[in-house]
Design a protein around this motif. Structure first.
Motif, PDB file in Angstrom:
ATOM      1  N   TYR A 120       0.807  -1.226   0.000  1.00 47.48           N
ATOM      2  CA  TYR A 120       0.000   0.000   0.000  1.00 47.48           C
ATOM      3  C   TYR A 120       0.838   1.273   0.000  1.00 47.48           C
ATOM      4  N   ILE A 148      -9.330  -2.533   5.357  1.00 46.26           N
ATOM      5  CA  ILE A 148      -8.573  -2.504   4.106  1.00 46.26           C
ATOM      6  C   ILE A 148      -8.863  -3.768   3.302  1.00 46.26           C
ATOM      7  N   VAL A 152     -10.555  -2.713  -0.178  1.00 50.23           N
ATOM      8  CA  VAL A 152      -9.576  -2.529  -1.245  1.00 50.23           C
ATOM      9  C   VAL A 152      -9.536  -3.755  -2.152  1.00 50.23           C
ATOM     10  N   LYS A 161      -5.039   2.160  -3.933  1.00 46.63           N
ATOM     11  CA  LYS A 161      -4.954   1.343  -2.714  1.00 46.63           C
ATOM     12  C   LYS A 161      -4.298   2.149  -1.589  1.00 46.63           C
ATOM     13  N   ILE A 164      -6.721   4.816  -0.151  1.00 42.55           N
ATOM     14  CA  ILE A 164      -7.766   4.228   0.703  1.00 42.55           C
ATOM     15  C   ILE A 164      -7.181   3.859   2.061  1.00 42.55           C
TER      16      ILE A 164
END
Length: 184
Positions: A120, A148, A152, A161, A164
């Protein structure tokens, strides 16, 4: 001074979580091996706290009868590459739950940080993730990691990604009143 290699360089003699520092994850000459880790003197010119611990024969400052000594004056007020914000809180936690349990929790946080950096980090989030994992409680971090996984899609571009994941960490930090920026 030449330092004796420490058993756990990822939790420093003074109480910092070196395994959650961005310099520990740096590639190249500025990579830090952690407090008293192999090659410590090539990354740092010296450390008064580590020198003092090794001279007194204690692994951690908080094991010294003089803790906290004058070396801690102003500690927790500013940061270097790693936040010093929770240094006293983390030492108190070690005293409450024990060193072995604290180190186990730190190792879980390190694994989470490694996953964040591998999956990420768009090249601009390393410091942010290091701070977030260091300052947030493990329970909150686990909650975010579950979010997540739910929110994601692995197929979306890394930049999306990263945005987020960062948004989720920032939201819980805001909720807890934690500022995810180093203080200079």
């Amino acid at each position: 001074m030449e330092y004796k290699v420490r058993k756990n360089p990822l939790f420093s003699a003074c109480g910092l979580n070196c395994g959650l520092c961005q310099r520990y994850y740096t590639v190249g000459d500025s990579k830090c091996p952690g407090c008293g880790g192999e090659g410590f003197t090539s990354a740092h010119c010296g450390c008064g706290m580590l020198s003092c611990c090794q001279r007194k024969g204690v692994e951690y400052c908080f094991l010294c009868d003089e803790y906290p000594c004058k070396k801690y004056d102003g500690e927790g007020q500013k940061d270097s590459f790693i936040t010093h914000m929770n240094i006293f809180h983390d030492v108190q936690k070690v005293k409450e739950i024990g060193l072995e349990t604290y180190e186990a929790e730190l190792n879980v946080k390190i694994k989470i940080l490694e996953k964040l950096l591998a999956n990420y980090d768009n090249g601009r989030r390393k410091s942010f993730y290091c701070l977030a994992v260091n300052l947030l409680q493990l329970q909150d971090i686990n909650t975010i990691m579950a979010q997540i996984r739910e929110e994601v899609d692995p197929q979306v571009p890394l930049k999306e990604k990263s945005e987020i994941a960062a948004r989720l960490f920032q939201a819980i930090a805001d909720e807890k009143g934690i500022i995810l920026k180093l203080r200079k």
